[in-house]
Design a protein around this motif. Structure first.
Motif, PDB file in Angstrom:
ATOM      1  N   THR A  30      58.167  36.682   1.078  1.00 49.25           N
ATOM      2  CA  THR A  30      57.475  36.703   2.455  1.00 49.25           C
ATOM      3  C   THR A  30      58.091  37.756   3.695  1.00 49.25           C
ATOM      4  OG1 THR A  30      59.201  35.186   3.409  1.00 49.25           O
ATOM      5  CG2 THR A  30      57.318  34.066   2.526  1.00 49.25           C
ATOM      6  N   PRO A  58      66.361  25.824  14.407  1.00 48.23           N
ATOM      7  CA  PRO A  58      66.889  25.471  13.336  1.00 48.23           C
ATOM      8  C   PRO A  58      66.608  26.463  12.340  1.00 48.23           C
ATOM      9  CG  PRO A  58      65.275  24.138  14.001  1.00 48.23           C
ATOM     10  CD  PRO A  58      65.552  24.904  15.262  1.00 48.23           C
ATOM     11  N   ILE A  60      65.960  27.665   8.044  1.00 48.83           N
ATOM     12  CA  ILE A  60      65.793  27.174   6.832  1.00 48.83           C
ATOM     13  C   ILE A  60      66.868  27.438   5.773  1.00 48.83           C
ATOM     14  CG2 ILE A  60      64.153  27.658   4.791  1.00 48.83           C
ATOM     15  CD1 ILE A  60      62.124  28.813   7.086  1.00 48.83           C
ATOM     16  N   HIS A  62      67.955  28.094   1.949  1.00 52.44           N
ATOM     17  CA  HIS A  62      67.535  28.657   0.733  1.00 52.44           C
ATOM     18  C   HIS A  62      68.486  28.190  -0.561  1.00 52.44           C
ATOM     19  CE1 HIS A  62      65.747  30.920   3.862  1.00 52.44           C
ATOM     20  NE2 HIS A  62      64.932  31.336   3.265  1.00 52.44           N
ATOM     21  N   THR A 113      67.599  16.476  10.130  1.00 46.66           N
ATOM     22  CA  THR A 113      66.594  17.027   9.010  1.00 46.66           C
ATOM     23  C   THR A 113      67.149  18.444   8.807  1.00 46.66           C
ATOM     24  OG1 THR A 113      65.258  17.955  10.754  1.00 46.66           O
ATOM     25  CG2 THR A 113      64.418  15.784  10.074  1.00 46.66           C
ATOM     26  N   ALA A 115      65.264  22.056   6.725  1.00 47.13           N
ATOM     27  CA  ALA A 115      64.134  22.776   6.232  1.00 47.13           C
ATOM     28  C   ALA A 115      64.679  23.447   5.110  1.00 47.13           C
ATOM     29  CB  ALA A 115      63.724  23.737   7.261  1.00 47.13           C
ATOM     30  N   ARG A 117      63.889  25.551   1.284  1.00 47.31           N
ATOM     31  CA  ARG A 117      62.783  26.336   0.555  1.00 47.31           C
ATOM     32  C   ARG A 117      63.531  26.845  -0.630  1.00 47.31           C
ATOM     33  NH1 ARG A 117      59.835  31.453   0.273  1.00 47.31           N
ATOM     34  NH2 ARG A 117      61.030  32.965   1.627  1.00 47.31           N
ATOM     35  N   PRO A 138      67.247  33.263   8.582  1.00 44.22           N
ATOM     36  CA  PRO A 138      65.746  33.483   9.391  1.00 44.22           C
ATOM     37  C   PRO A 138      65.276  34.950   9.023  1.00 44.22           C
ATOM     38  CG  PRO A 138      67.752  33.946  10.734  1.00 44.22           C
ATOM     39  CD  PRO A 138      68.183  33.418   9.563  1.00 44.22           C
ATOM     40  N   GLU A 176      55.552  35.048   7.145  1.00 41.37           N
ATOM     41  CA  GLU A 176      56.768  33.736   6.876  1.00 41.37           C
ATOM     42  C   GLU A 176      55.912  32.617   5.941  1.00 41.37           C
ATOM     43  OE1 GLU A 176      56.567  35.439  10.012  1.00 41.37           O
ATOM     44  OE2 GLU A 176      58.306  35.960  10.658  1.00 41.37           O
ATOM     45  N   SER A 177      56.921  32.036   5.715  1.00 42.80           N
ATOM     46  CA  SER A 177      56.503  30.795   4.816  1.00 42.80           C
ATOM     47  C   SER A 177      55.943  29.808   5.954  1.00 42.80           C
ATOM     48  CB  SER A 177      57.708  30.139   4.193  1.00 42.80           C
ATOM     49  OG  SER A 177      58.605  29.774   5.270  1.00 42.80           O
ATOM     50  N   ARG A 191      54.236  25.137  11.171  1.00 47.55           N
ATOM     51  CA  ARG A 191      53.855  26.648  11.304  1.00 47.55           C
ATOM     52  C   ARG A 191      53.259  27.159  10.104  1.00 47.55           C
ATOM     53  NH1 ARG A 191      58.979  31.136  10.636  1.00 47.55           N
ATOM     54  NH2 ARG A 191      58.673  30.488   8.391  1.00 47.55           N
TER      55      ARG A 191
HETATM   56  O1  TXA Z   1      59.423  33.200   5.163  1.00 46.85           O
HETATM   57  C1  TXA Z   1      60.409  32.516   5.920  1.00 46.85           C
HETATM   58  O2  TXA Z   1      60.344  31.446   5.892  1.00 46.85           O
HETATM   59  C2  TXA Z   1      61.661  33.278   6.232  1.00 46.85           C
HETATM   60  C3  TXA Z   1      62.260  33.704   4.895  1.00 46.85           C
HETATM   61  C4  TXA Z   1      63.554  34.598   5.080  1.00 46.85           C
HETATM   62  O3  TXA Z   1      62.676  32.660   4.169  1.00 46.85           O
HETATM   63  N1  TXA Z   1      62.420  32.597   7.075  1.00 46.85           N
HETATM   64  C5  TXA Z   1      62.079  32.460   8.448  1.00 46.85           C
HETATM   65  O4  TXA Z   1      62.867  31.901   9.390  1.00 46.85           O
HETATM   66  O5  TXA Z   1      60.895  32.702   8.762  1.00 46.85           O
HETATM   67  P1  TXA Z   1      62.590  31.673  10.653  1.00 46.85           P
HETATM   68  O6  TXA Z   1      64.209  30.998  11.319  1.00 46.85           O
HETATM   69  O7  TXA Z   1      62.299  32.928  11.532  1.00 46.85           O
HETATM   70  O8  TXA Z   1      61.808  30.560  10.941  1.00 46.85           O
HETATM   71  C6  TXA Z   1      62.235  29.285  10.678  1.00 46.85           C
HETATM   72  C7  TXA Z   1      61.129  28.168  11.177  1.00 46.85           C
HETATM   73  C8  TXA Z   1      61.160  28.049  12.534  1.00 46.85           C
HETATM   74  O9  TXA Z   1      59.760  27.948  13.035  1.00 46.85           O
HETATM   75  C9  TXA Z   1      61.861  26.512  12.827  1.00 46.85           C
HETATM   76  O10 TXA Z   1      61.600  26.008  13.958  1.00 46.85           O
HETATM   77  C10 TXA Z   1      61.515  25.716  11.550  1.00 46.85           C
HETATM   78  O11 TXA Z   1      61.165  26.705  10.553  1.00 46.85           O
HETATM   79  N2  TXA Z   1      62.580  25.148  11.312  1.00 46.85           N
HETATM   80  C11 TXA Z   1      63.865  25.219  10.673  1.00 46.85           C
HETATM   81  N3  TXA Z   1      64.429  24.056  10.455  1.00 46.85           N
HETATM   82  C12 TXA Z   1      63.490  22.975  10.934  1.00 46.85           C
HETATM   83  C13 TXA Z   1      64.033  21.714  10.969  1.00 46.85           C
HETATM   84  N4  TXA Z   1      64.916  20.844  10.557  1.00 46.85           N
HETATM   85  N5  TXA Z   1      63.041  20.813  11.620  1.00 46.85           N
HETATM   86  C14 TXA Z   1      61.730  21.454  12.060  1.00 46.85           C
HETATM   87  N6  TXA Z   1      61.698  22.989  11.892  1.00 46.85           N
HETATM   88  C15 TXA Z   1      62.550  23.742  11.421  1.00 46.85           C
END
Ligand code: TXA
Ligand code: MG
Length: 322
Positions: A30, A58, A60, A62, A113, A115, A117, A138, A176-177, A191
């Motif tokens: 991504t 929060p 993700i 991996h 929770t 997230a 991947r 992130p 992004e994912s 998202r």
């Molecule tokens: O493509 C992607 O997802 C990239 C690559 C590096 O894996 N990562 C990414 O991470 O875009 P970031 O931090 O920019 O976005 C993470 C998203 C955010 O919208 C966040 O709110 C959501 O995932 N998220 C993470 N943990 C969560 C949780 N426990 N509950 C709800 N939403 C969560």
């Protein structure tokens, strides 16, 4: 900061750096991720510092295989199906955190929770396998900037805030994912991303979109962070006679007459404080007292995100949040 073209040696060194607590940017299908050892709260705190994030979103987690994630979260039937269809790939699934999960509280901003991947990019998978730890990541850009799809983007955006960049060429995806939450009755798209809504609906039957239903408040508030039950008093310099409070302290000069004290960092280190914040909130909230008192925390660097979180925790509750 150093940039190296991915090969076996570079990946082994980058894995060792991650285990050591360094920040390592790496390619996924991504965008480039800014990775840290998800079991190490201080390393995770450094991610927020490097990104200049004004609040703790929060992150993700991996891992190279679905089975690795089983140690951190509970997979139910729908999660198994999504993993089967979309992993490795650009889908992130929010699932209930296991009680004994070895993942820093800061990764999920205190939520129950996580997230998770499994990325498809071969460099990401080799790095994750070699690291043998869950990696929180992130997108590897300063907060508010565009997501990076090349090593050069990462270097330009983060500079020396990142220790190493593993260059695996440009990302194919560039977006992004997709993030889907399976912790409720109806799967909830949090998202949009590379995996389409239609593909998810084909796999699951029913998918709700965050922000579109009456029950849902503002998008972005969905990842409703941990909200303490006890009332919170901020910028506290002294106890109030007759009031029983637990104190969230910061730094060496701690006021007297509190029922219980948890110090985020006795030396006044903001990175250490960020790593401690959510565990401390949970612990203080469990005390049999009238409220939580919080000492002032400097409004600089990670202190901005810490104070943002504390102000939200102290704000009046609107009712429907969990
Ligand atoms: O493509 C992607 O997802 C990239 C690559 C590096 O894996 N990562 C990414 O991470 O875009 P970031 O931090 O920019 O976005 C993470 C998203 C955010 O919208 C966040 O709110 C959501 O995932 N998220 C993470 N943990 C969560 C949780 N426990 N509950 C709800 N939403 C969560
Ligand atoms: Mg991002």
């Amino acid at each position: 900061m150093r940039i190296d073209t991915a090969n076996d040696k570079v990946i082994a060194e980058a894995a060792a750096a991650l285990r050591h607590g360094d920040l390592v940017a790496f390619p996924t299908e991504t965008v480039y991720g800014l990775g840290a050892d998800a079991t190490n709260g201080r390393a995770v705190a450094r991610i927020f510092d490097a990104k200049g994030r004004p609040s703790f979103n929060p992150l993700i987690v991996h891992a190279p295989e679905i089975d690795d994630h089983r140690r951190y979260v509970v997979f139910e039937e729908r999660a198994e199906r999504l993993a089967q269809v979309f992993w490795p790939g650009a889908l992130t699934i929010v699932l209930p955190r296991r009680e004994n999960a070895d993942v820093a509280d800061l990764v999920s901003a205190g939520l129950p929770t996580i997230a998770v991947r499994v990325p498809a990019h071969p460099v990401a998978r080799d790095l994750l396998r070699a690291t043998e730890r869950p990696v929180a990541a992130p997108s590897a850009n300063r907060s508010g900037a565009i997501s990076p799809t090349t090593a050069a983007h990462v270097a330009a955006s983060l500079g020396d805030a990142v220790d190493r960049i593993v260059d695996g060429g440009p990302c194919d995806g560039g977006l992004e994912s997709t993030v889907i939450d399976l912790t409720g009755k109806t799967p909830m798209l949090l998202r949009p991303g590379l995996v389409t809504f239609d593909a998810l609906r084909d796999a699951l039957g029913e998918v709700a979109v965050a922000g579109s239903g009456a029950a849902v408040t503002a998008p972005g508030m969905l990842a409703s962070h941990y909200a303490p039950d006890l009332p919170i008093r901020l910028n506290v310099h002294a106890a109030i006679p007759g009031r029983r409070e637990a104190l969230m302290a910061f730094g060496p000069d701690v006021p007297a007459h509190f029922d219980m004290i948890r110090n985020l960092s006795p030396t006044g280190d903001l990175t250490a404080a960020a790593a401690e914040l959510f565990a401390a909130l949970h612990a203080l909230d469990r005390q049999d007292v009238d409220g939580i008192a919080v000492m002032p925390i400097p409004e600089t660097g990670l202190g901005i995100a810490i104070n943002d979180r504390l102000r939200r925790a102290a704000a009046p509750r609107s009712g429907a949040t969990t």
